[in-house]
Write a protein that holds these residues in place. Structure first.
Motif, PDB file in Angstrom:
ATOM      1  N   LEU A  48     -15.627 -20.717  18.785  1.00 57.13           N
ATOM      2  CA  LEU A  48     -14.715 -19.603  18.541  1.00 57.13           C
ATOM      3  C   LEU A  48     -14.541 -19.446  17.046  1.00 57.13           C
ATOM      4  O   LEU A  48     -14.461 -20.427  16.314  1.00 57.13           O
ATOM      5  CB  LEU A  48     -13.354 -19.847  19.187  1.00 57.13           C
ATOM      6  CG  LEU A  48     -13.319 -19.818  20.708  1.00 57.13           C
ATOM      7  CD1 LEU A  48     -11.934 -20.169  21.213  1.00 57.13           C
ATOM      8  CD2 LEU A  48     -13.738 -18.469  21.234  1.00 57.13           C
ATOM      9  N   GLY A  49     -14.462 -18.180  16.622  1.00 58.50           N
ATOM     10  CA  GLY A  49     -14.300 -17.883  15.207  1.00 58.50           C
ATOM     11  C   GLY A  49     -12.941 -17.290  14.896  1.00 58.50           C
ATOM     12  O   GLY A  49     -12.098 -17.114  15.774  1.00 58.50           O
ATOM     13  N   PRO A  50     -12.721 -16.951  13.623  1.00 55.33           N
ATOM     14  CA  PRO A  50     -11.412 -16.478  13.172  1.00 55.33           C
ATOM     15  C   PRO A  50     -10.897 -15.241  13.891  1.00 55.33           C
ATOM     16  O   PRO A  50      -9.698 -15.059  14.025  1.00 55.33           O
ATOM     17  CB  PRO A  50     -11.625 -16.178  11.687  1.00 55.33           C
ATOM     18  CG  PRO A  50     -12.813 -16.980  11.304  1.00 55.33           C
ATOM     19  CD  PRO A  50     -13.670 -17.078  12.527  1.00 55.33           C
ATOM     20  N   LYS A  51     -11.777 -14.388  14.382  1.00 57.59           N
ATOM     21  CA  LYS A  51     -11.321 -13.154  15.026  1.00 57.59           C
ATOM     22  C   LYS A  51     -11.219 -13.263  16.540  1.00 57.59           C
ATOM     23  O   LYS A  51     -10.868 -12.306  17.210  1.00 57.59           O
ATOM     24  CB  LYS A  51     -12.257 -12.013  14.648  1.00 57.59           C
ATOM     25  CG  LYS A  51     -12.197 -11.707  13.171  1.00 57.59           C
ATOM     26  CD  LYS A  51     -13.078 -10.551  12.807  1.00 57.59           C
ATOM     27  CE  LYS A  51     -12.995 -10.336  11.305  1.00 57.59           C
ATOM     28  NZ  LYS A  51     -13.812  -9.229  10.864  1.00 57.59           N
ATOM     29  N   ASP A  52     -11.529 -14.422  17.093  1.00 60.22           N
ATOM     30  CA  ASP A  52     -11.459 -14.608  18.541  1.00 60.22           C
ATOM     31  C   ASP A  52     -10.038 -14.978  18.929  1.00 60.22           C
ATOM     32  O   ASP A  52      -9.599 -16.092  18.723  1.00 60.22           O
ATOM     33  CB  ASP A  52     -12.419 -15.721  18.990  1.00 60.22           C
ATOM     34  CG  ASP A  52     -13.858 -15.367  18.728  1.00 60.22           C
ATOM     35  OD1 ASP A  52     -14.213 -14.185  18.887  1.00 60.22           O
ATOM     36  OD2 ASP A  52     -14.624 -16.267  18.359  1.00 60.22           O
ATOM     37  N   GLU A  53      -9.333 -14.008  19.483  1.00 56.85           N
ATOM     38  CA  GLU A  53      -7.944 -14.203  19.891  1.00 56.85           C
ATOM     39  C   GLU A  53      -7.759 -13.661  21.295  1.00 56.85           C
ATOM     40  O   GLU A  53      -8.553 -12.875  21.777  1.00 56.85           O
ATOM     41  CB  GLU A  53      -6.993 -13.453  18.960  1.00 56.85           C
ATOM     42  CG  GLU A  53      -7.028 -13.937  17.529  1.00 56.85           C
ATOM     43  CD  GLU A  53      -6.138 -13.108  16.618  1.00 56.85           C
ATOM     44  OE1 GLU A  53      -5.767 -11.989  16.995  1.00 56.85           O
ATOM     45  OE2 GLU A  53      -5.827 -13.591  15.535  1.00 56.85           O
ATOM     46  N   VAL A  54      -6.704 -14.067  21.926  1.00 57.36           N
ATOM     47  CA  VAL A  54      -6.328 -13.538  23.218  1.00 57.36           C
ATOM     48  C   VAL A  54      -5.010 -12.803  23.027  1.00 57.36           C
ATOM     49  O   VAL A  54      -4.086 -13.328  22.409  1.00 57.36           O
ATOM     50  CB  VAL A  54      -6.174 -14.669  24.253  1.00 57.36           C
ATOM     51  CG1 VAL A  54      -5.713 -14.116  25.580  1.00 57.36           C
ATOM     52  CG2 VAL A  54      -7.498 -15.404  24.402  1.00 57.36           C
ATOM     53  N   ASP A  55      -4.921 -11.593  23.540  1.00 59.57           N
ATOM     54  CA  ASP A  55      -3.699 -10.809  23.427  1.00 59.57           C
ATOM     55  C   ASP A  55      -2.982 -10.832  24.775  1.00 59.57           C
ATOM     56  O   ASP A  55      -3.414 -10.202  25.726  1.00 59.57           O
ATOM     57  CB  ASP A  55      -4.039  -9.370  23.032  1.00 59.57           C
ATOM     58  CG  ASP A  55      -2.814  -8.535  22.724  1.00 59.57           C
ATOM     59  OD1 ASP A  55      -1.707  -9.096  22.685  1.00 59.57           O
ATOM     60  OD2 ASP A  55      -2.964  -7.326  22.520  1.00 59.57           O
ATOM     61  N   PRO A  94      -6.972 -19.268  21.203  1.00 62.02           N
ATOM     62  CA  PRO A  94      -7.273 -20.018  22.418  1.00 62.02           C
ATOM     63  C   PRO A  94      -7.822 -21.400  22.093  1.00 62.02           C
ATOM     64  O   PRO A  94      -8.216 -21.679  20.968  1.00 62.02           O
ATOM     65  CB  PRO A  94      -8.345 -19.156  23.096  1.00 62.02           C
ATOM     66  CG  PRO A  94      -8.989 -18.426  21.981  1.00 62.02           C
ATOM     67  CD  PRO A  94      -7.912 -18.204  20.941  1.00 62.02           C
ATOM     68  N   ASP A  95      -7.831 -22.248  23.093  1.00 64.74           N
ATOM     69  CA  ASP A  95      -8.528 -23.526  22.972  1.00 64.74           C
ATOM     70  C   ASP A  95     -10.018 -23.268  23.148  1.00 64.74           C
ATOM     71  O   ASP A  95     -10.434 -22.246  23.684  1.00 64.74           O
ATOM     72  CB  ASP A  95      -8.060 -24.498  24.053  1.00 64.74           C
ATOM     73  CG  ASP A  95      -6.658 -25.006  23.800  1.00 64.74           C
ATOM     74  OD1 ASP A  95      -6.192 -24.946  22.653  1.00 64.74           O
ATOM     75  OD2 ASP A  95      -6.029 -25.466  24.771  1.00 64.74           O
ATOM     76  N   VAL A  96     -10.796 -24.197  22.705  1.00 63.96           N
ATOM     77  CA  VAL A  96     -12.230 -24.167  22.918  1.00 63.96           C
ATOM     78  C   VAL A  96     -12.565 -25.401  23.740  1.00 63.96           C
ATOM     79  O   VAL A  96     -12.120 -26.503  23.425  1.00 63.96           O
ATOM     80  CB  VAL A  96     -13.003 -24.103  21.579  1.00 63.96           C
ATOM     81  CG1 VAL A  96     -12.520 -25.093  20.589  1.00 63.96           C
ATOM     82  CG2 VAL A  96     -14.488 -24.230  21.780  1.00 63.96           C
ATOM     83  N   ALA A  97     -13.294 -25.210  24.853  1.00 64.18           N
ATOM     84  CA  ALA A  97     -13.612 -26.323  25.741  1.00 64.18           C
ATOM     85  C   ALA A  97     -15.055 -26.206  26.220  1.00 64.18           C
ATOM     86  O   ALA A  97     -15.535 -25.108  26.517  1.00 64.18           O
ATOM     87  CB  ALA A  97     -12.666 -26.344  26.938  1.00 64.18           C
ATOM     88  N   ALA A  98     -15.721 -27.337  26.277  1.00 61.26           N
ATOM     89  CA  ALA A  98     -17.080 -27.424  26.813  1.00 61.26           C
ATOM     90  C   ALA A  98     -17.136 -28.642  27.709  1.00 61.26           C
ATOM     91  O   ALA A  98     -16.568 -29.687  27.384  1.00 61.26           O
ATOM     92  CB  ALA A  98     -18.099 -27.550  25.682  1.00 61.26           C
ATOM     93  N   GLY A  99     -17.791 -28.504  28.845  1.00 60.56           N
ATOM     94  CA  GLY A  99     -17.848 -29.614  29.772  1.00 60.56           C
ATOM     95  C   GLY A  99     -19.188 -29.738  30.462  1.00 60.56           C
ATOM     96  O   GLY A  99     -19.910 -28.750  30.640  1.00 60.56           O
ATOM     97  N   LEU A 100     -19.485 -30.955  30.827  1.00 63.13           N
ATOM     98  CA  LEU A 100     -20.721 -31.270  31.535  1.00 63.13           C
ATOM     99  C   LEU A 100     -20.363 -32.222  32.663  1.00 63.13           C
ATOM    100  O   LEU A 100     -19.635 -33.193  32.459  1.00 63.13           O
ATOM    101  CB  LEU A 100     -21.690 -31.940  30.556  1.00 63.13           C
ATOM    102  CG  LEU A 100     -23.149 -32.069  30.920  1.00 63.13           C
ATOM    103  CD1 LEU A 100     -23.802 -30.711  31.096  1.00 63.13           C
ATOM    104  CD2 LEU A 100     -23.877 -32.833  29.821  1.00 63.13           C
ATOM    105  N   GLY A 101     -20.848 -31.922  33.838  1.00 65.89           N
ATOM    106  CA  GLY A 101     -20.669 -32.813  34.973  1.00 65.89           C
ATOM    107  C   GLY A 101     -22.021 -33.213  35.499  1.00 65.89           C
ATOM    108  O   GLY A 101     -23.008 -32.503  35.304  1.00 65.89           O
ATOM    109  N   TRP A 102     -22.081 -34.363  36.138  1.00 64.34           N
ATOM    110  CA  TRP A 102     -23.337 -34.783  36.735  1.00 64.34           C
ATOM    111  C   TRP A 102     -23.074 -35.410  38.082  1.00 64.34           C
ATOM    112  O   TRP A 102     -22.040 -36.034  38.320  1.00 64.34           O
ATOM    113  CB  TRP A 102     -24.147 -35.689  35.819  1.00 64.34           C
ATOM    114  CG  TRP A 102     -23.475 -36.923  35.303  1.00 64.34           C
ATOM    115  CD1 TRP A 102     -23.630 -38.198  35.782  1.00 64.34           C
ATOM    116  CD2 TRP A 102     -22.567 -37.037  34.202  1.00 64.34           C
ATOM    117  NE1 TRP A 102     -22.883 -39.085  35.039  1.00 64.34           N
ATOM    118  CE2 TRP A 102     -22.217 -38.390  34.059  1.00 64.34           C
ATOM    119  CE3 TRP A 102     -22.016 -36.106  33.302  1.00 64.34           C
ATOM    120  CZ2 TRP A 102     -21.339 -38.844  33.083  1.00 64.34           C
ATOM    121  CZ3 TRP A 102     -21.142 -36.543  32.331  1.00 64.34           C
ATOM    122  CH2 TRP A 102     -20.809 -37.906  32.220  1.00 64.34           C
ATOM    123  N   ALA A 103     -24.029 -35.165  38.971  1.00 63.12           N
ATOM    124  CA  ALA A 103     -23.965 -35.680  40.330  1.00 63.12           C
ATOM    125  C   ALA A 103     -25.278 -36.387  40.612  1.00 63.12           C
ATOM    126  O   ALA A 103     -26.349 -35.835  40.379  1.00 63.12           O
ATOM    127  CB  ALA A 103     -23.745 -34.538  41.316  1.00 63.12           C
TER     128      ALA A 103
END
Length: 181
Positions: A72-79, A101-110
């Motif tokens: 996410l960059g400086p102009k990425d906002e949620v209104d 906003p928060d920034v989140a990345a996830g990986l799952g494995w099965a």
């Protein structure tokens, strides 16, 4: 290649690419040329989550990965407006403040007997990211008719910083790196 290392990191910098590089450095994966593959875990592999990736070979080598990445960059906002709908109220006094906003990345494995799956998701809410990973792993195993009872998850998140770029990554690094030349 017997071990797939899952590592994650967060980076903040003045450009999107620099924040990505910083997130890779946080995971100790910044000195490789990453080559993305789809999300199948070979049957003979062991998947292990680590704080940071170990030395996987010389800098500049090619490294096979599955990657979840969100920047996410400086102009990425949620209104957020009253009622939860954009345009619900035009009066400035009725608007909720803009927030980063928060920034989140996830990986799952099965995994289970035979091959397994990775599933990668990005978003703003770590709990939502994890829930979507679980759904994706269910769908992937159902599609293949594979029994994958052993499941693990890794989610990296951070509050996006104002006026800067913030990146979260989670990477599954397949084995050792290989010479690119």
């Amino acid at each position: 290649m017997n071990t797939i290392h899952v590592a994650g990191g967060v980076g903040v910098a003045d450009t999107a690419m620099a924040s990505y590089d910083a997130a890779l450095a946080d995971a100790n994966l910044h000195n490789y040329n990453l080559v993305a593959v789809s999300s199948v875990v070979p049957a003979e592999a062991t998947v292990t989550s680590v704080d940071e990736a170990p030395d996987l070979g010389p800098a500049g080598n090619r490294l096979t990965v599955v990657e979840a990445r969100r920047t996410l960059g400086p102009k990425d906002e949620v209104d957020f407006r009253e009622g939860g709908r954009a345009g619900a109220e035009d009066a400035e006094s009725k608007r909720a403040p803009r927030r980063r906003p928060d920034v989140a990345a996830g990986l799952g494995w099965a995994t289970g007997p035979g091959p397994g799956l990775f599933y990668e998701v990005t978003g703003e809410d770590p709990d939502d990211v994890r829930a979507r990973i679980e759904s994706g792993l269910d769908a992937g195993s159902d599609l293949r008719d594979w029994d994958l009872p052993d499941r693990s998850f890794r989610v990296e998140s951070a509050a996006a910083e104002p006026e800067r770029y913030t990146t979260a990554v989670v990477i599954a690094a397949y084995g050792e790196s290989e010479s690119i030349l």
